[in-house]
Design a protein around this motif. Structure first.
Motif, PDB file in Angstrom:
ATOM      1  N   MET A   1       0.841  -1.192   0.000  1.00  0.00           N
ATOM      2  CA  MET A   1       0.000   0.000   0.000  1.00  0.00           C
ATOM      3  C   MET A   1       0.877   1.242   0.000  1.00  0.00           C
ATOM      4  O   MET A   1       1.861   1.318   0.742  1.00  0.00           O
ATOM      5  CB  MET A   1      -0.911   0.003   1.223  1.00  0.00           C
ATOM      6  N   ILE A   2       0.551   2.213  -0.840  1.00  0.00           N
ATOM      7  CA  ILE A   2       1.338   3.441  -0.937  1.00  0.00           C
ATOM      8  C   ILE A   2       0.671   4.534  -0.122  1.00  0.00           C
ATOM      9  O   ILE A   2      -0.532   4.766  -0.232  1.00  0.00           O
ATOM     10  CB  ILE A   2       1.474   3.892  -2.398  1.00  0.00           C
ATOM     11  N   ALA A   3       1.458   5.226   0.702  1.00  0.00           N
ATOM     12  CA  ALA A   3       0.965   6.380   1.460  1.00  0.00           C
ATOM     13  C   ALA A   3       1.414   7.637   0.733  1.00  0.00           C
ATOM     14  O   ALA A   3       2.529   8.110   0.922  1.00  0.00           O
ATOM     15  CB  ALA A   3       1.513   6.351   2.882  1.00  0.00           C
ATOM     16  N   LYS A   4       0.557   8.155  -0.141  1.00  0.00           N
ATOM     17  CA  LYS A   4       0.926   9.341  -0.910  1.00  0.00           C
ATOM     18  C   LYS A   4       1.177  10.517   0.032  1.00  0.00           C
ATOM     19  O   LYS A   4       0.420  10.752   0.963  1.00  0.00           O
ATOM     20  CB  LYS A   4      -0.160   9.686  -1.917  1.00  0.00           C
ATOM     21  N   GLY A   5       2.254  11.243  -0.282  1.00  0.00           N
ATOM     22  CA  GLY A   5       2.648  12.319   0.605  1.00  0.00           C
ATOM     23  C   GLY A   5       3.190  11.825   1.926  1.00  0.00           C
ATOM     24  O   GLY A   5       3.346  12.588   2.878  1.00  0.00           O
ATOM     25  N   LEU A   6       3.491  10.516   2.000  1.00  0.00           N
ATOM     26  CA  LEU A   6       3.941   9.862   3.240  1.00  0.00           C
ATOM     27  C   LEU A   6       2.937  10.040   4.364  1.00  0.00           C
ATOM     28  O   LEU A   6       3.299  10.069   5.547  1.00  0.00           O
ATOM     29  CB  LEU A   6       5.327  10.386   3.671  1.00  0.00           C
ATOM     30  N   GLU A   7       1.660  10.189   4.019  1.00  0.00           N
ATOM     31  CA  GLU A   7       0.594  10.348   5.011  1.00  0.00           C
ATOM     32  C   GLU A   7       0.589   9.167   5.972  1.00  0.00           C
ATOM     33  O   GLU A   7       0.507   8.003   5.574  1.00  0.00           O
ATOM     34  CB  GLU A   7      -0.750  10.419   4.295  1.00  0.00           C
ATOM     35  N   GLY A   8       0.716   9.482   7.277  1.00  0.00           N
ATOM     36  CA  GLY A   8       0.654   8.454   8.305  1.00  0.00           C
ATOM     37  C   GLY A   8       1.921   7.645   8.484  1.00  0.00           C
ATOM     38  O   GLY A   8       1.963   6.752   9.332  1.00  0.00           O
ATOM     39  N   VAL A   9       2.966   7.938   7.708  1.00  0.00           N
ATOM     40  CA  VAL A   9       4.226   7.200   7.814  1.00  0.00           C
ATOM     41  C   VAL A   9       5.107   7.850   8.887  1.00  0.00           C
ATOM     42  O   VAL A   9       5.304   9.059   8.883  1.00  0.00           O
ATOM     43  CB  VAL A   9       4.973   7.189   6.471  1.00  0.00           C
ATOM     44  N   ALA A  11       8.681   8.499  10.040  1.00  0.00           N
ATOM     45  CA  ALA A  11       9.996   8.438   9.405  1.00  0.00           C
ATOM     46  C   ALA A  11      11.136   8.800  10.340  1.00  0.00           C
ATOM     47  O   ALA A  11      12.300   8.693   9.955  1.00  0.00           O
ATOM     48  CB  ALA A  11      10.021   9.384   8.187  1.00  0.00           C
ATOM     49  N   ALA A  12      10.831   9.251  11.561  1.00  0.00           N
ATOM     50  CA  ALA A  12      11.903   9.645  12.476  1.00  0.00           C
ATOM     51  C   ALA A  12      11.382   9.633  13.903  1.00  0.00           C
ATOM     52  O   ALA A  12      10.186   9.809  14.151  1.00  0.00           O
ATOM     53  CB  ALA A  12      12.430  11.036  12.126  1.00  0.00           C
ATOM     54  N   GLU A  13      12.297   9.420  14.839  1.00  0.00           N
ATOM     55  CA  GLU A  13      12.021   9.648  16.247  1.00  0.00           C
ATOM     56  C   GLU A  13      12.539  11.029  16.605  1.00  0.00           C
ATOM     57  O   GLU A  13      13.598  11.437  16.134  1.00  0.00           O
ATOM     58  CB  GLU A  13      12.708   8.600  17.117  1.00  0.00           C
ATOM     59  N   HIS A 179       7.204  22.734  13.986  1.00  0.00           N
ATOM     60  CA  HIS A 179       5.919  22.047  13.839  1.00  0.00           C
ATOM     61  C   HIS A 179       6.122  20.659  13.249  1.00  0.00           C
ATOM     62  O   HIS A 179       5.524  20.288  12.237  1.00  0.00           O
ATOM     63  CB  HIS A 179       4.953  22.859  12.991  1.00  0.00           C
ATOM     64  N   GLY A 180       6.980  19.880  13.897  1.00  0.00           N
ATOM     65  CA  GLY A 180       7.130  18.484  13.517  1.00  0.00           C
ATOM     66  C   GLY A 180       7.774  18.285  12.155  1.00  0.00           C
ATOM     67  O   GLY A 180       8.525  19.119  11.662  1.00  0.00           O
ATOM     68  N   LEU A 181       7.447  17.145  11.542  1.00  0.00           N
ATOM     69  CA  LEU A 181       8.105  16.743  10.290  1.00  0.00           C
ATOM     70  C   LEU A 181       7.307  17.249   9.088  1.00  0.00           C
ATOM     71  O   LEU A 181       6.860  16.486   8.242  1.00  0.00           O
ATOM     72  CB  LEU A 181       8.251  15.220  10.252  1.00  0.00           C
ATOM     73  N   PHE A 186      11.305  18.165   6.839  1.00  0.00           N
ATOM     74  CA  PHE A 186      11.683  16.863   6.286  1.00  0.00           C
ATOM     75  C   PHE A 186      12.758  17.040   5.212  1.00  0.00           C
ATOM     76  O   PHE A 186      13.714  16.262   5.157  1.00  0.00           O
ATOM     77  CB  PHE A 186      10.454  16.170   5.711  1.00  0.00           C
ATOM     78  N   ALA A 187      12.623  18.083   4.384  1.00  0.00           N
ATOM     79  CA  ALA A 187      13.639  18.349   3.368  1.00  0.00           C
ATOM     80  C   ALA A 187      14.997  18.577   4.026  1.00  0.00           C
ATOM     81  O   ALA A 187      16.034  18.078   3.556  1.00  0.00           O
ATOM     82  CB  ALA A 187      13.244  19.554   2.526  1.00  0.00           C
ATOM     83  N   ALA A 188      15.014  19.337   5.118  1.00  0.00           N
ATOM     84  CA  ALA A 188      16.270  19.603   5.822  1.00  0.00           C
ATOM     85  C   ALA A 188      16.869  18.317   6.374  1.00  0.00           C
ATOM     86  O   ALA A 188      18.080  18.078   6.285  1.00  0.00           O
ATOM     87  CB  ALA A 188      16.045  20.606   6.942  1.00  0.00           C
ATOM     88  N   ARG A 189      16.038  17.454   6.947  1.00  0.00           N
ATOM     89  CA  ARG A 189      16.551  16.217   7.522  1.00  0.00           C
ATOM     90  C   ARG A 189      17.046  15.260   6.443  1.00  0.00           C
ATOM     91  O   ARG A 189      18.048  14.553   6.642  1.00  0.00           O
ATOM     92  CB  ARG A 189      15.477  15.539   8.385  1.00  0.00           C
ATOM     93  N   VAL A 190      16.373  15.223   5.295  1.00  0.00           N
ATOM     94  CA  VAL A 190      16.835  14.361   4.202  1.00  0.00           C
ATOM     95  C   VAL A 190      18.230  14.784   3.748  1.00  0.00           C
ATOM     96  O   VAL A 190      19.132  13.954   3.572  1.00  0.00           O
ATOM     97  CB  VAL A 190      15.837  14.391   3.030  1.00  0.00           C
ATOM     98  N   VAL A 191      18.427  16.092   3.538  1.00  0.00           N
ATOM     99  CA  VAL A 191      19.743  16.573   3.109  1.00  0.00           C
ATOM    100  C   VAL A 191      20.784  16.311   4.193  1.00  0.00           C
ATOM    101  O   VAL A 191      21.901  15.852   3.910  1.00  0.00           O
ATOM    102  CB  VAL A 191      19.679  18.067   2.741  1.00  0.00           C
TER     103      VAL A 191
END
Length: 365
Positions: A1-9, A11-13, A179-181, A186-191
């Motif tokens: 199942m794909i979570a578009k926009g990473l909805e509900g996923v 990805a980090a603590e 305000h969370g991820l 999220f872009a900053a954390r990915v880089v």
């Protein structure tokens, strides 16, 4: 199942902030964000996000002095900003200036000093570029006695702001700093997860913030209120928009399914800017009318005012043009971005999600 926009996923603590959209909760490291906005300074909240505790008086004084020392443009930064074409938008100028701060020695790991440097500089870069594009004189006088929010307003307008304006801007910047991820964080954390430098991570976050679905909402609120114009026009204008199926900017939130605690805090602060201000009177009347009509047109949706609605009211009441709304959001969110970059570096693993191929396959050979 794909979570578009990473909805509900997940990805980090994180220990930086907690959001409970169903209950309307926003917590910064064990503290209610609303209480921080109403009773603490930008500097205190920034220290909390970077260090995990509120500062002692001595720690706060040291942080203030460090910010004062860093809030001046270097000759190199001024030359860079002067060389940019006038067609370069303010947010792109910010992105360019931040990227220019990186050096070989700054690659990895990120440091709290870099976080402080970026936090001190973003308001100054914003104000300098604003004056460039406006053709107004630039006064970089560094009033060391001024707090972060007060100094930002001084740089923009060349005069001390009123206590009510400073209080409102301080509250907004505290509430906007984390305000969370969200998309930009999220872009900053990915880089950062690639072990790139903090300046590149923040540059990526600014690129995400430029998008109208993320950093442009307060501007949409201004357009909405301008379209209404007067309190007696609120109901006919809003009703016509809802009949056409249009979205009311400043209402509803992807995370909050009840009242946005940030909007509630700013509503309280806005009382200090009232007293015959027609803009704030219009905003308050529009909020009441919109919530009533949203309950009528979208029953059961629980659509309430979000932080962008009162953010627009605060910035407009402070005299800011719409072109400064997203850069001001950025000057606040830099604290959260850098806190997340520091946290990412402390337990790093590179982000590498999967994708589902939906194209055709080549013919079998």
């Amino acid at each position: 199942m794909i979570a578009k926009g990473l909805e509900g996923v997940t990805a980090a603590e994180t220990g930086i902030s907690h959001i409970d959209g169903a209950k309307g909760h926003l917590v910064y490291r064990g503290q209610w964000a609303k209480d921080l906005a109403l009773h603490h300074t930008f500097e205190e909240a920034a220290y909390l996000l970077w260090h995990g505790t509120l500062p002692t008086p001595d720690q706060l004084a040291e942080l203030h002095e460090d910010l004062v020392q860093q809030r001046r443009l270097t000759p190199e930064l001024r030359r860079l900003l002067d060389a940019l074409p006038r067609s370069t938008p303010l947010m792109s100028a910010l992105q360019c200036a931040v990227s220019s701060l990186a050096g070989d020695e700054s690659a990895w790991p990120p440091t709290r000093w870099q976080a402080l440097q970026l936090t001190a500089l973003l308001p100054v870069i914003t104000a300098y570029r604003y004056h460039q594009l406006s053709g107004t004189p630039w006064d970089e006088e560094n009033h060391g006695e001024m707090g972060h929010a007060a100094h930002y307003l001084f740089l923009l307008f060349g005069r001390p702001a009123t206590p009510a304006q400073i209080r409102a801007m301080n509250a907004y910047m505290v509430l906007a700093m984390e305000h969370g991820l969200n998309a930009s964080t999220f872009a900053a954390r990915v880089v950062a997860s690639t072990e790139s430098d903090i300046y590149s991570a923040v540059g990526a976050a600014i690129g995400a913030m430029k998008g109208p679905l993320h950093g442009g909402a307060p501007t949409g609120v201004i357009r909405l209120l301008d379209a209404i114009g007067a309190p007696d026009q609120a109901e006919p204008v809003l009703r016509a928009m809802l009949e056409r199926g249009e979205r009311l900017m400043g209402f509803g939130h992807r995370v909050y399914k009840t009242r946005d605690p940030r909007a509630e805090a700013l509503r309280d602060v806005c009382a200090g800017l009232a007293g015959g201000d027609p803009w704030l009177d219009l905003a308050v009347h529009t909020e009441r009318t919109a919530i009533r009509l949203l309950a009528e047109y979208k029953p059961g949706r629980e659509l309430y005012t979000n932080v962008e609605f009162y953010a627009a009211a605060v910035m407009r009441a402070a005299g800011m043009p719409a072109s400064l709304f997203t850069p001001t959001f950025t000057a606040a969110r830099i604290v959260g971005w850098t806190a997340h970059v520091l946290e990412q570096a402390a337990g790093n693993r590179i982000y590498r999600p999967q994708s589902l191929y939906t194209g055709v396959m080549p013919s079998a050979t």
